[in-house]
Design an enzyme around this catalytic site. Structure first.
Site, PDB file in Angstrom:
ATOM      1  N   LYS A  57       0.820  -1.214   0.000  1.00 47.39           N
ATOM      2  CA  LYS A  57       0.000   0.000   0.000  1.00 47.39           C
ATOM      3  C   LYS A  57       0.858   1.271   0.000  1.00 47.39           C
ATOM      4  O   LYS A  57       0.563   2.229  -0.707  1.00 47.39           O
ATOM      5  CB  LYS A  57      -0.912  -0.023   1.235  1.00 47.39           C
ATOM      6  CG  LYS A  57      -1.719   1.234   1.428  1.00 47.39           C
ATOM      7  CD  LYS A  57      -2.664   1.059   2.603  1.00 47.39           C
ATOM      8  CE  LYS A  57      -1.947   0.853   3.914  1.00 47.39           C
ATOM      9  NZ  LYS A  57      -1.796   2.076   4.720  1.00 47.39           N
ATOM     10  N   ARG A  64      -8.867   4.299  10.618  1.00 48.98           N
ATOM     11  CA  ARG A  64      -8.596   2.898  10.939  1.00 48.98           C
ATOM     12  C   ARG A  64      -9.769   2.243  11.622  1.00 48.98           C
ATOM     13  O   ARG A  64      -9.792   1.031  11.801  1.00 48.98           O
ATOM     14  CB  ARG A  64      -7.396   2.813  11.872  1.00 48.98           C
ATOM     15  CG  ARG A  64      -6.090   2.914  11.139  1.00 48.98           C
ATOM     16  CD  ARG A  64      -4.979   2.643  12.086  1.00 48.98           C
ATOM     17  NE  ARG A  64      -4.122   1.605  11.573  1.00 48.98           N
ATOM     18  CZ  ARG A  64      -2.837   1.505  11.866  1.00 48.98           C
ATOM     19  NH1 ARG A  64      -2.286   2.360  12.691  1.00 48.98           N
ATOM     20  NH2 ARG A  64      -2.124   0.545  11.360  1.00 48.98           N
ATOM     21  N   ARG A  73      11.731 -10.941   3.005  1.00 46.83           N
ATOM     22  CA  ARG A  73      12.374  -9.646   3.202  1.00 46.83           C
ATOM     23  C   ARG A  73      13.610  -9.779   4.102  1.00 46.83           C
ATOM     24  O   ARG A  73      13.573 -10.481   5.111  1.00 46.83           O
ATOM     25  CB  ARG A  73      11.353  -8.712   3.840  1.00 46.83           C
ATOM     26  CG  ARG A  73      11.639  -7.270   3.654  1.00 46.83           C
ATOM     27  CD  ARG A  73      10.379  -6.495   3.668  1.00 46.83           C
ATOM     28  NE  ARG A  73       9.756  -6.505   5.001  1.00 46.83           N
ATOM     29  CZ  ARG A  73       8.823  -5.641   5.361  1.00 46.83           C
ATOM     30  NH1 ARG A  73       8.400  -4.735   4.525  1.00 46.83           N
ATOM     31  NH2 ARG A  73       8.296  -5.713   6.557  1.00 46.83           N
ATOM     32  N   ARG A  95      13.565  -9.639  10.126  1.00 49.16           N
ATOM     33  CA  ARG A  95      12.939  -9.109  11.343  1.00 49.16           C
ATOM     34  C   ARG A  95      11.978 -10.156  11.894  1.00 49.16           C
ATOM     35  O   ARG A  95      11.350 -10.895  11.142  1.00 49.16           O
ATOM     36  CB  ARG A  95      12.159  -7.826  11.027  1.00 49.16           C
ATOM     37  CG  ARG A  95      13.037  -6.677  10.589  1.00 49.16           C
ATOM     38  CD  ARG A  95      12.254  -5.393  10.553  1.00 49.16           C
ATOM     39  NE  ARG A  95      10.823  -5.661  10.292  1.00 49.16           N
ATOM     40  CZ  ARG A  95       9.924  -4.719  10.054  1.00 49.16           C
ATOM     41  NH1 ARG A  95      10.287  -3.462  10.024  1.00 49.16           N
ATOM     42  NH2 ARG A  95       8.669  -5.016   9.820  1.00 49.16           N
ATOM     43  N   ARG A 114      -0.431 -11.022  12.581  1.00 49.51           N
ATOM     44  CA  ARG A 114      -0.678  -9.635  12.193  1.00 49.51           C
ATOM     45  C   ARG A 114      -1.834  -9.525  11.218  1.00 49.51           C
ATOM     46  O   ARG A 114      -2.661  -8.626  11.291  1.00 49.51           O
ATOM     47  CB  ARG A 114       0.583  -9.047  11.525  1.00 49.51           C
ATOM     48  CG  ARG A 114       1.442  -8.244  12.470  1.00 49.51           C
ATOM     49  CD  ARG A 114       2.353  -7.337  11.701  1.00 49.51           C
ATOM     50  NE  ARG A 114       3.362  -8.074  10.948  1.00 49.51           N
ATOM     51  CZ  ARG A 114       4.132  -7.525  10.013  1.00 49.51           C
ATOM     52  NH1 ARG A 114       3.998  -6.268   9.693  1.00 49.51           N
ATOM     53  NH2 ARG A 114       5.030  -8.248   9.382  1.00 49.51           N
TER      54      ARG A 114
END
Ligand SMILES: [Zn+2]
Length: 252
Positions: free
Chosen positions: A41, A120, A159, A192, A203
Site C-alpha cells: 500500500k 482505521r 524480506r 525481522r 498480524r
C-alpha cells in the site's frame, strides 16, 4: 532517511521502463487507502502522489511532524499518542482526528488528497465524513488493496534488512549480489521477527478483524474499490488507476 532513498530508487526502476504515460484525472481524487501490511500500500500511495500530484496525508507523517513541534509546549494527549505509535499500537481516534484537522488545508490540495493510515476505525471514518462534509469535499473512493495470505507471507517472509544501514532486500524479488550481505555497505542482512510466517499470520488476523467493519462501512456507502495487489508495482498501479478513471463519465 536512507530507507526512503532506497525505496525511491526501487520505484523508479520499476516505473520508468514500461510505463504507459499517466493520464491525469478530470477531477482531483479524494482517496482513502486501505491494505494489510505487506500488500504494498505504501508504494502505491507514493506512485499515486508522484504521478497524479495528490497530497499524501499519512498518519505516521502527521505524528512525526507533531513530534517535531512537541519540544516546547507539553501536550499530554499527543504525548500519549506518540507513545502508542512507538509501541506500534493504535493511536486514539480523537488525537488522530485533531492532527488531520490541523492539516485541513491539505484536504483542499489542488491535486486532491490521499489518506494513508487513517481512518482505521468506523468511529474515525465517521469523524472524517463529518469533517469532509463541513469542508464540502466528497470522498472519491476508498482503495482497498487485497492479497491472499500465502502471497503476503511469500512477500514479507522473503524480506531481509541490512543491520547496518536498514536497506531492504528480498530473497527472490530483490536479492543482494552476495547472499546475506548488503549491496550498499556490506553489512549483514537479517530477517525481522515481524517478518516470520507465524508473526505475519497473527498480524494479518488482527488486521482483518480490526479492518473488516471499516471495509463494510465504505462498501455500504458505495465508495469501496477492491484492487488486487498481485503482480508488479506498475501493474497494481494501473489497475487502481483504471478503476478510478472508470468512476468519471467520459467526455467526448
Ligand atoms: Zn547496508
Amino acid at each position: 532517511m536512507r530507507k526512503k532513498q532506497h525505496r525511491a530508487t526501487a520505484t523508479k526502476d520499476h516505473g520508468a521502463s514500461n510505463a504507459t504515460p499517466p493520464r491525469r484525472p478530470e477531477k482531483p481524487f479524494h482517496l482513502v487507502l486501505l491494505g494489510a501490511p505487506g500488500v504494498g500500500k505504501g508504494t502505491q500511495a507514493q506512485l499515486i502522489c508522484e504521478r497524479l500530484g495528490t497530497c499524501h496525508l499519512s498518519t505516521g507523517d502527521l505524528l512525526r511532524a507533531a513530534e517535531g513541534r512537541l519540544h516546547d509546549g507539553r501536550n499530554p494527549a499527543l504525548e500519549a499518542a506518540l507513545d502508542s505509535m512507538h509501541r506500534g499500537e493504535l493511536v486514539p481516534d480523537a488525537t488522530v482526528l485533531d492532527l488531520v484537522r490541523e492539516r485541513v488545508r491539505s484536504l483542499h490540495c489542488a491535486g486532491g488528497f490521499l489518506l494513508d493510515g487513517f481512518p482505521r476505525t468506523v468511529a474515525q471514518a465517521e469523524a472524517l465524513a463529518n469533517l469532509l462534509h463541513k469542508e464540502k469535499i466528497r470522498l472519491t473512493a476508498v482503495l482497498d488493496y487485497e492479497l491472499p495470505l500465502a502471497k503476503v507471507i511469500a512477500r514479507l517472509g522473503g524480506r531481509r534488512i541490512c543491520q547496518a544501514c536498514n536497506a531492504v532486500f528480498h530473497v527472490s524479488a530483490r536479492p543482494s549480489r552476495v547472499a546475506g550481505l548488503c549491496d550498499h555497505c556490506g553489512g549483514s542482512l537479517h530477517q525481522r521477527d515481524d517478518d516470520r510466517p507465524e508473526a505475519i499470520r497473527t498480524r494479518m488476523k488482527v488486521y482483518e478483524q480490526s479492518t473488516r467493519p471499516l471495509i463494510n462501512y465504505y462498501a455500504q456507502r458505495g465508495v469501496l474499490i477492491t484492487v488486487s495487489a498481485a503482480g508488479g508495482l506498475e501493474e497494481i498501479y494501473q489497475r487502481g488507476l483504471v478503476a478510478l478513471n472508470g468512476l468519471f463519465p467520459k467526455r467526448s
